[in-house]
Write a protein that holds these residues in place. Sequence first.
Motif, PDB file in Angstrom:
ATOM      1  N   ALA A 104      37.278  45.173  47.251  1.00  0.00           N
ATOM      2  CA  ALA A 104      38.153  46.350  47.712  1.00  0.00           C
ATOM      3  C   ALA A 104      37.800  47.432  46.714  1.00  0.00           C
ATOM      4  O   ALA A 104      37.738  47.477  45.488  1.00  0.00           O
ATOM      5  N   GLN A 105      37.622  48.685  47.125  1.00  0.00           N
ATOM      6  CA  GLN A 105      37.286  50.100  46.656  1.00  0.00           C
ATOM      7  C   GLN A 105      38.604  50.507  46.066  1.00  0.00           C
ATOM      8  O   GLN A 105      39.705  50.391  46.425  1.00  0.00           O
ATOM      9  N   LEU A 106      38.505  51.500  44.933  1.00  0.00           N
ATOM     10  CA  LEU A 106      39.720  52.061  44.543  1.00  0.00           C
ATOM     11  C   LEU A 106      40.249  52.901  45.521  1.00  0.00           C
ATOM     12  O   LEU A 106      41.366  53.133  45.441  1.00  0.00           O
ATOM     13  N   ARG A 107      39.724  53.609  46.386  1.00  0.00           N
ATOM     14  CA  ARG A 107      39.994  54.510  47.181  1.00  0.00           C
ATOM     15  C   ARG A 107      41.079  53.590  48.400  1.00  0.00           C
ATOM     16  O   ARG A 107      41.803  54.240  49.074  1.00  0.00           O
ATOM     17  N   THR A 108      40.922  52.420  48.456  1.00  0.00           N
ATOM     18  CA  THR A 108      41.488  51.783  49.439  1.00  0.00           C
ATOM     19  C   THR A 108      42.822  50.703  48.882  1.00  0.00           C
ATOM     20  O   THR A 108      43.453  50.234  49.707  1.00  0.00           O
ATOM     21  N   LEU A 109      43.061  50.922  47.632  1.00  0.00           N
ATOM     22  CA  LEU A 109      44.364  50.286  47.021  1.00  0.00           C
ATOM     23  C   LEU A 109      45.530  50.536  47.710  1.00  0.00           C
ATOM     24  O   LEU A 109      45.724  51.986  48.039  1.00  0.00           O
ATOM     25  N   HIS A 110      46.266  49.699  48.047  1.00  0.00           N
ATOM     26  CA  HIS A 110      47.580  49.838  48.587  1.00  0.00           C
ATOM     27  C   HIS A 110      48.458  48.446  48.328  1.00  0.00           C
ATOM     28  O   HIS A 110      47.912  47.597  47.862  1.00  0.00           O
ATOM     29  N   GLY A 111      49.545  48.828  48.680  1.00  0.00           N
ATOM     30  CA  GLY A 111      50.705  47.533  48.390  1.00  0.00           C
ATOM     31  C   GLY A 111      50.387  47.012  47.139  1.00  0.00           C
ATOM     32  O   GLY A 111      50.578  47.673  46.097  1.00  0.00           O
ATOM     33  N   ASN A 112      50.384  45.783  47.029  1.00  0.00           N
ATOM     34  CA  ASN A 112      50.494  44.884  45.839  1.00  0.00           C
ATOM     35  C   ASN A 112      48.803  44.541  45.325  1.00  0.00           C
ATOM     36  O   ASN A 112      48.597  43.683  44.656  1.00  0.00           O
ATOM     37  N   GLN A 113      47.962  45.468  46.025  1.00  0.00           N
ATOM     38  CA  GLN A 113      46.340  45.035  45.655  1.00  0.00           C
ATOM     39  C   GLN A 113      46.388  45.711  44.034  1.00  0.00           C
ATOM     40  O   GLN A 113      46.829  46.648  44.001  1.00  0.00           O
ATOM     41  N   ALA A 114      45.488  44.780  43.389  1.00  0.00           N
ATOM     42  CA  ALA A 114      44.866  45.309  42.232  1.00  0.00           C
ATOM     43  C   ALA A 114      43.591  45.228  42.117  1.00  0.00           C
ATOM     44  O   ALA A 114      42.776  44.179  42.747  1.00  0.00           O
ATOM     45  N   ILE A 115      42.721  46.025  41.158  1.00  0.00           N
ATOM     46  CA  ILE A 115      41.503  45.897  40.954  1.00  0.00           C
ATOM     47  C   ILE A 115      41.417  45.572  39.309  1.00  0.00           C
ATOM     48  O   ILE A 115      42.093  46.217  38.375  1.00  0.00           O
ATOM     49  N   VAL A 116      40.607  44.558  39.184  1.00  0.00           N
ATOM     50  CA  VAL A 116      40.760  43.866  37.691  1.00  0.00           C
ATOM     51  C   VAL A 116      39.449  44.128  36.892  1.00  0.00           C
ATOM     52  O   VAL A 116      38.265  43.904  37.399  1.00  0.00           O
ATOM     53  N   LYS A 117      39.579  44.534  35.698  1.00  0.00           N
ATOM     54  CA  LYS A 117      38.316  44.653  34.765  1.00  0.00           C
ATOM     55  C   LYS A 117      37.591  43.196  34.623  1.00  0.00           C
ATOM     56  O   LYS A 117      38.390  42.080  34.782  1.00  0.00           O
ATOM     57  N   ASN A 118      36.176  43.210  34.957  1.00  0.00           N
ATOM     58  CA  ASN A 118      35.381  41.785  34.824  1.00  0.00           C
ATOM     59  C   ASN A 118      35.673  40.930  33.704  1.00  0.00           C
ATOM     60  O   ASN A 118      35.880  40.077  33.936  1.00  0.00           O
ATOM     61  N   ARG A 119      35.706  41.743  32.614  1.00  0.00           N
ATOM     62  CA  ARG A 119      35.972  40.834  31.335  1.00  0.00           C
ATOM     63  C   ARG A 119      37.266  40.259  31.208  1.00  0.00           C
ATOM     64  O   ARG A 119      37.500  39.094  30.956  1.00  0.00           O
ATOM     65  N   PHE A 120      38.244  40.842  31.871  1.00  0.00           N
ATOM     66  CA  PHE A 120      39.643  40.330  31.827  1.00  0.00           C
ATOM     67  C   PHE A 120      39.885  39.503  32.804  1.00  0.00           C
ATOM     68  O   PHE A 120      40.395  38.227  32.657  1.00  0.00           O
ATOM     69  N   ALA A 121      39.178  39.643  33.951  1.00  0.00           N
ATOM     70  CA  ALA A 121      39.172  38.580  35.020  1.00  0.00           C
ATOM     71  C   ALA A 121      38.255  37.260  34.693  1.00  0.00           C
ATOM     72  O   ALA A 121      38.761  36.080  34.882  1.00  0.00           O
ATOM     73  N   GLU A 122      37.395  37.329  33.903  1.00  0.00           N
ATOM     74  CA  GLU A 122      36.706  36.177  33.370  1.00  0.00           C
ATOM     75  C   GLU A 122      37.463  35.339  32.473  1.00  0.00           C
ATOM     76  O   GLU A 122      37.518  34.200  32.280  1.00  0.00           O
ATOM     77  N   ALA A 123      38.186  36.101  31.477  1.00  0.00           N
ATOM     78  CA  ALA A 123      38.952  35.322  30.467  1.00  0.00           C
ATOM     79  C   ALA A 123      40.208  34.928  30.941  1.00  0.00           C
ATOM     80  O   ALA A 123      40.627  33.828  30.379  1.00  0.00           O
ATOM     81  N   ASN A 124      40.665  35.293  32.138  1.00  0.00           N
ATOM     82  CA  ASN A 124      41.819  34.672  32.630  1.00  0.00           C
ATOM     83  C   ASN A 124      41.792  34.116  33.887  1.00  0.00           C
ATOM     84  O   ASN A 124      42.658  33.780  34.786  1.00  0.00           O
ATOM     85  N   HIS A 125      40.412  33.726  34.340  1.00  0.00           N
ATOM     86  CA  HIS A 125      40.105  33.071  35.241  1.00  0.00           C
ATOM     87  C   HIS A 125      40.725  33.552  36.672  1.00  0.00           C
ATOM     88  O   HIS A 125      41.312  33.063  37.494  1.00  0.00           O
ATOM     89  N   ILE A 126      40.495  34.968  36.729  1.00  0.00           N
ATOM     90  CA  ILE A 126      41.048  35.814  38.091  1.00  0.00           C
ATOM     91  C   ILE A 126      39.770  36.090  38.916  1.00  0.00           C
ATOM     92  O   ILE A 126      38.771  36.804  38.508  1.00  0.00           O
ATOM     93  N   ALA A 127      40.019  35.530  40.185  1.00  0.00           N
ATOM     94  CA  ALA A 127      38.831  36.066  41.200  1.00  0.00           C
ATOM     95  C   ALA A 127      39.378  36.593  42.379  1.00  0.00           C
ATOM     96  O   ALA A 127      40.611  36.799  42.639  1.00  0.00           O
ATOM     97  N   VAL A 128      38.557  37.291  42.951  1.00  0.00           N
ATOM     98  CA  VAL A 128      38.905  38.175  44.192  1.00  0.00           C
ATOM     99  C   VAL A 128      39.669  37.230  45.206  1.00  0.00           C
ATOM    100  O   VAL A 128      39.390  36.085  45.398  1.00  0.00           O
TER     101      VAL A 128
END
Length: 256
Positions: free
Chosen positions: A141-165
């Motif tokens: 999802a792109q920044l322009r489509t963010l809504h509700g409880n959606q989040a866009i996560v930094k790649n390094r933070f996602a990898e370190a904390n095992h967060i996937a789309v």
Amino acid sequence: MLYELGPRATSVYGVLIERIRSGKLAAFNVRRNPGRTASAAAALMIGITLVSFISLFGRSLRNADTDAWRSQVTADYVVSSQNGWDAYSPGAAEKAISVPGVQFVSHVRGDRGRVGDANAGINGVDPATIEEATNIEVTGAQLRTLHGNQAIVKNRFAEANHIAVGDTFTFRSPDGRATKLVAAGIFKAPRLDSLLSAIVVSNHTFDRALPRPRDAYAFVEVSGGARESATKALEAAYASDQVVKVETRDGFAESK
């Protein structure tokens, strides 16, 4: 090299020094211990080379840092606090709206919290304008489509904390408030400085999740682009309260 040439080179060196009255003692020391003199000269050359290398490396790192900030911002102007780091009231940046030619002011909120045991910076953005003000590479999802409880996560933070789309995770604000978020996308941060923090949500979601919503930056776009007249008009608009400062895109990158 001086050490390899030995006494003959240091003797010549000593004769040259003797031509200066204050150099007689130095000339005597050169003849008495040529090895030590050569070692000292070699150490001096190594020191000069090392200082030159560090200076060149620091300059290269500084240029790379400036380029990293510049590459992430496309807006004409950036509004930040006077020291460039503190957050400020969202109303402070709105003064640009009254300046003729201003097309939009795009607010970027900023704060910190926790995801599990990890510290996490969080930003709120205006989906309607953020992609016109920044250049961020996002998968999903792109920044322009963010809504509700959606989040866009930094790649390094996602990898370190095992967060996937598609994963759901909990963000806790400084006052302990828990907000469930869904990782709708992953953004690729530059290796050096990242404009955006670990988690990016809409400003609407940010304002509900954090106790004191405040801006980290605001981006200002003007018709005709950045120019002296527009800069002076914006500076005048923000001069009354001295809470924030406005810089061109290049000025912002160079000041970070």
